[in-house]
Design an enzyme around this catalytic site. Structure first.
Site, PDB file in Angstrom:
ATOM      1  N   ARG A   1      33.912  27.054  11.446  1.00  0.00           N
ATOM      2  CA  ARG A   1      35.160  26.737  10.760  1.00  0.00           C
ATOM      3  C   ARG A   1      35.996  25.836  11.661  1.00  0.00           C
ATOM      4  NH1 ARG A   1      32.628  28.206   7.147  1.00  0.00           N
ATOM      5  NH2 ARG A   1      32.921  29.978   5.734  1.00  0.00           N
TER       6      ARG A   1
ATOM      7  N   GLU B   1      39.844  18.532   6.242  1.00  0.00           N
ATOM      8  CA  GLU B   1      38.669  17.811   5.741  1.00  0.00           C
ATOM      9  C   GLU B   1      38.950  17.212   4.369  1.00  0.00           C
ATOM     10  OE1 GLU B   1      35.428  20.653   8.057  1.00  0.00           O
ATOM     11  OE2 GLU B   1      35.695  20.854   5.895  1.00  0.00           O
TER      12      GLU B   1
ATOM     13  N   HIS C   1      30.685  17.859   7.728  1.00  0.00           N
ATOM     14  CA  HIS C   1      30.538  19.173   7.094  1.00  0.00           C
ATOM     15  C   HIS C   1      29.288  19.218   6.211  1.00  0.00           C
ATOM     16  CE1 HIS C   1      32.984  22.924   5.755  1.00  0.00           C
ATOM     17  NE2 HIS C   1      31.691  23.178   5.744  1.00  0.00           N
TER      18      HIS C   1
END
Length: 315
Positions: free
Chosen positions: A234, A263, A282
């Protein structure tokens, strides 16, 4: 049964199928949903599926037909669980679908730093090896993983999978974990000892008040100058300003990040552009195999809910 997928693109950019889900009801799939469109798109829905589109208490109170929210990920902080529970809405998630893919990404990053694969491939596309007077050349340090120590913070599914790969490479594995019994080859240590002794620190813990910014200036000050930090967990586990300073000052060797605090990142994120910071967008979760599992589990979650026997319920 009216089913609405609010943001299906990252799960299925076109290489998977929604057909199994469509056997369970009338399905509308949206690639993305802006916050101001959530209510409009869920107005008639009994079932909502979301990945990163936030469903708030205000949304829930305005959607009396909504009976189920399926989160298309493991983390479920995008849903106001308290409001959902109060409204009698079942919320589910997708556990453990990407374990192997995330652990694989940890080592993709680590091996790139240890062997500088991207650096040499890029140089040789430009013809450097063809112009070399020797059969081989190396202009970076090359690091063997065997005998190095990997420190893992969080020994859940992905942490344990990462530990097994590290052991297969001949690495020593230490972990910060609440587990009392550990597999052979993994040793439990304190946080400070982990930071002091690890050549590689890999983050696999959940995000909570105790772990937010677990990588901060104090933690970085304990780490070896040759240490590599990896975060495929995370983004907010890392204080990005502190990490940026540490990388610029040579306090640690490198950081490998698949997640950031925001993000997509803001243009002024201090980690962007640093040569010793390797950032992927990601995607550790996003192998086709992992997305296929996610789609299968998500569809089964809906099927079980419709049958009156919900599974993977959270909150």
């Amino acid at each position: 049964m009216k089913i609405v997928v609010l943001d299906g693109y990252t799960l299925n950019p076109g290489d998977l199928s929604w057909e199994n889900l469509k056997t369970l009801g009338e399905v509308d799939v949206f690639d993305r949903t802006a916050p101001e469109l959530v209510l409009e798109r869920l107005n008639e829905a009994e079932i909502a599926l979301t990945n990163k589109t936030i469903i708030t208490a205000e949304h829930i109170s305005a959607l009396p037909k909504l009976r189920y929210i399926g989160v298309l990920a493991t983390g479920y902080n995008v849903v106001d669980l308290q409001a959902a529970k109060k409204a009698g809405i079942v919320v589910t998630n997708i556990p453990a679908y990407s374990t192997a893919s995330v652990a694989q990404m940890v080592f993709a990053h680590l091996l790139n730093v240890a062997q500088h694969v991207d650096h040499y491939a890029s140089q040789n596309r430009a013809g450097r090896w063809a112009q070399s007077i020797d059969f081989s050349y190396a202009d970076t340090p090359l690091t063997e993983l065997q005998g190095k120590t990997m420190g893992i913070i969080g020994l859940g599914n992905t942490g344990m999978a990462t530990a097994r790969i590290a052991l297969a490479f001949g690495m020593n594995v230490v972990a910060m974990t609440s587990k009392k019994e550990l597999p052979q080859g993994i040793r439990s240590v304190s946080r400070d000892e982990l930071f002091r002794t690890s050549d590689v620190v890999s983050l696999h813990c959940p995000l909570c008040d105790d772990t937010r910014h677990i990588i901060n200036a104090q933690a970085l000050s304990l780490m070896k100058r040759s240490a590599i930090l990896i975060n495929c967990g995370r983004g907010p586990l890392v204080d990005e300003d502190a990490l940026s300073r540490a990388l610029k000052n040579g306090q640690i060797q490198a950081a490998c990040l698949d997640v950031l605090s925001s993000e997509p990142p803001k243009a002024d994120n201090p980690l962007l552009g640093l040569e010793n910071c390797y950032i992927t967008p990601h995607i550790a979760w996003a192998s086709k195999e992992a997305r296929e599992r996610l789609m299968t589990i998500a569809t089964n979650n809906v099927r079980c809910f419709i049958s009156g026997k919900p599974v993977n319920v959270v909150g």
